[in-house]
Write a protein that holds these residues in place. Structure first.
Motif, mmCIF file in Angstrom:
data_model
loop_
_atom_site.group_PDB
_atom_site.id
_atom_site.type_symbol
_atom_site.label_atom_id
_atom_site.label_comp_id
_atom_site.label_asym_id
_atom_site.label_seq_id
_atom_site.Cartn_x
_atom_site.Cartn_y
_atom_site.Cartn_z
ATOM 1 N N SER A 323 62.365 -38.009 18.747
ATOM 2 C CA SER A 323 62.507 -39.454 18.997
ATOM 3 C C SER A 323 63.764 -39.766 19.819
ATOM 4 O O SER A 323 63.849 -40.824 20.439
ATOM 5 N N HIS A 325 64.525 -38.042 22.387
ATOM 6 C CA HIS A 325 64.233 -37.546 23.736
ATOM 7 C C HIS A 325 63.163 -38.341 24.468
ATOM 8 O O HIS A 325 62.950 -38.130 25.659
ATOM 9 N N CYS A 326 62.449 -39.166 23.743
ATOM 10 C CA CYS A 326 61.337 -39.883 24.382
ATOM 11 C C CYS A 326 60.965 -41.107 23.559
ATOM 12 O O CYS A 326 61.362 -41.217 22.395
ATOM 13 N N ARG A 327 60.158 -41.972 24.190
ATOM 14 C CA ARG A 327 59.621 -43.107 23.425
ATOM 15 C C ARG A 327 58.417 -42.656 22.616
ATOM 16 O O ARG A 327 58.118 -43.174 21.561
ATOM 17 N N ASP A 328 57.689 -41.666 23.171
ATOM 18 C CA ASP A 328 56.431 -41.267 22.554
ATOM 19 C C ASP A 328 56.133 -39.814 22.929
ATOM 20 O O ASP A 328 56.136 -39.468 24.127
ATOM 21 N N SER A 329 55.886 -38.988 21.923
ATOM 22 C CA SER A 329 55.624 -37.567 22.211
ATOM 23 C C SER A 329 54.344 -37.377 23.025
ATOM 24 O O SER A 329 54.170 -36.342 23.675
ATOM 25 N N GLU A 331 53.795 -38.944 25.657
ATOM 26 C CA GLU A 331 54.276 -38.957 27.051
ATOM 27 C C GLU A 331 55.112 -37.714 27.328
ATOM 28 O O GLU A 331 55.085 -37.154 28.417
ATOM 29 N N LEU A 332 55.857 -37.280 26.304
ATOM 30 C CA LEU A 332 56.756 -36.134 26.487
ATOM 31 C C LEU A 332 55.973 -34.834 26.726
ATOM 32 O O LEU A 332 56.333 -34.043 27.610
ATOM 33 N N LEU A 335 54.674 -34.251 30.242
ATOM 34 C CA LEU A 335 55.819 -34.080 31.138
ATOM 35 C C LEU A 335 56.389 -32.669 30.981
ATOM 36 O O LEU A 335 56.709 -31.986 31.960
ATOM 37 N N SER A 357 56.924 -39.694 17.211
ATOM 38 C CA SER A 357 58.304 -39.203 17.147
ATOM 39 C C SER A 357 58.369 -37.679 17.066
ATOM 40 O O SER A 357 59.461 -37.114 17.028
ATOM 41 N N ARG A 384 67.397 -34.695 28.364
ATOM 42 C CA ARG A 384 66.782 -35.945 27.883
ATOM 43 C C ARG A 384 67.460 -36.503 26.624
ATOM 44 O O ARG A 384 67.103 -37.562 26.133
#
Ligand SMILES: Cc1ncc(COP(=O)(O)O)c(C=O)c1O
Length: 387
Positions: A323, A325-329, A331-332, A335, A357, A384
């Motif tokens: 959580s 490193h990103c808003r939503d895993s 999306e992560l 990437l 998360s 990130r």
């Protein structure tokens, strides 16, 4: 075209979707690190492969009895004596087409449509999705960081109107082993509630501190689901087993005859040999590789700024809080795959409430692959991380 059934509208198994995308990338020539599925980097044990080679020349490999070949059922029963000191009648062993068909058989044997089945979150997605496809209602109990990834016994005790409960230790995606006192309390509670208790023990043998206990030591009438996929390194052979109460054997046999006819004959040959002493020592060697992989991956996550993971005391996964490193895993993960070639599974697969998360990374692969992935992962995550 007429409408499809509403019960077929189950969620996808995201790890398998990521696998498809990772394979497509690999087919284009890209180097991919497969940390998305629980796929051991090793083949079936040598003794299993030798037994299969010999069987191809002399065994017609036709249908077997629906519950499986007797020598395999006897070998599985003996394993309960060796591993847990339990005396299991081979007649209570049901050989299945992977543990996945074991879930279908056991759910159909004990639940009617509409009945409620308690299970923890995060958890293996097929529990929920298989239950839904069979018109059962999964009753999801949060068992995440707030409870140390253990099932909260007071919440379980307050549940009314359920018909059964499914537990898993070591669990997927967490890799967490439930302590014996939790298993004893769950067995006791389940007995008081009159629930059917189903225990997924597919990651037994893969533990890094204390060996996992079987629920049968606490609840002799529980249904145990197990498989040759993980410890035995035989995912594609599609072979597993159930231990069921004596009174349920004929019911399961009738279902198995009709739904599957029999588990694959060639895989039963391999599985019988995989239980030999020779295979066991080879397989125990893999556990040491997984342990080192786990430590390498855990260190990379820490360097990358991951502050929290589930206790990875068994199986071969690390469930990491991303959580920061990103808003939503969801999306992560794409990437990460696109930029580094590392395939990992978003937590949504395992937790439809808080999965955004979390990211699950498997360290079941070869040590060189996991080490190479870890080296790339740490700086990528660190870039990130806000800290
Ligand atoms: C917890 C758990 N149960 C069951 C399965 C299904 O395994 P099988 O290959 O035996 O069908 C998996 C596969 O990853 C799993 O992680």
């Amino acid at each position: 075209m007429p409408a499809l059934s509403s019960r077929s509208q189950v969620a996808a198994f995201m790890a398998m979707d990521v696998l498809r995308e990772a394979n497509a990338l690999e087919a284009k020539g890209r180097r991919v690190f497969h940390l998305e599925t629980g796929q051991p980097g090793t083949p079936a044990p040598r003794a299993a492969l030798e037994a299969v080679r010999a069987a191809l020349d002399r065994d017609p490999l036709g249908y077997t009895e629906a519950l499986g070949r007797v020598p395999l059922k006897e070998a599985i029963a003996r394993h309960y004596g060796d591993a847990y000191g339990l005396n299991i009648d081979p007649a209570r062993v049901v050989v299945t087409t992977g543990s996945s068909s074991g879930f279908i058989l056991s759910f159909l044997a004990v639940f009617d449509a509409g009945q409620k089945l308690v299970m923890g979150l995060p958890g293996y997605p097929a529990y929920r999705n298989t239950a839904s496809a069979l018109n059962l209602e999964p009753l999801l109990v949060p068992a995440g960081p707030q409870t140390g990834f253990r099932l909260p016994l007071d919440t379980l005790a307050a549940i009314e109107g359920a018909h059964g409960m499914l537990i898993a230790s070591p669990g997927n995606p967490t890799g967490t082993i439930l302590p014996p006192e939790d298993l004893a309390a769950i067995a006791n509670l389940s007995d008081k509630k009159g629930w059917h208790l189903i225990s997924d023990e597919i990651y037994h043998g893969l533990s890094y501190e204390q060996p996992a206990k079987t629920i049968l030591s606490y609840a002799p009438d529980a249904i145990v689901v197990n498989s040759f996929s993980k410890f035995y390194s035989m995912t594609g052979w599609r072979i597993g087993w159930l231990i069921v109460p004596q009174t349920m054997v004929r019911t399961i046999e009738r279902l198995a005859q009709n739904l599957f006819i029999s588990p694959p004959a060639i895989s039963q040959v391999a599985a019988t040999a995989a239980l030999s002493a020779q295979a066991q020592s080879e397989l125990n060697g893999h556990v040491e590789v997984y342990r080192r992989n786990r430590d390498v991956l855990a260190a990379a996550l820490k360097h990358g700024g991951v502050a929290r993971t589930a206790p990875a005391t068994g199986a071969f996964y690390i469930y990491a809080d991303v959580s920061l490193h990103c808003r939503d895993s969801a999306e992560l993960a794409p990437l990460l795959l696109a930029e580094t070639g590392i395939a990992a599974t978003p937590g949504w697969d395992f937790d439809p409430q808080n999965g955004g998360s979390w990211l699950r990374l498997s360290y079941a692969g070869a040590a060189t692959e996991v080490a190479a992935a870890a080296e790339i992962l740490a700086p990528w995550l660190a870039r990130r991380s806000p800290r």
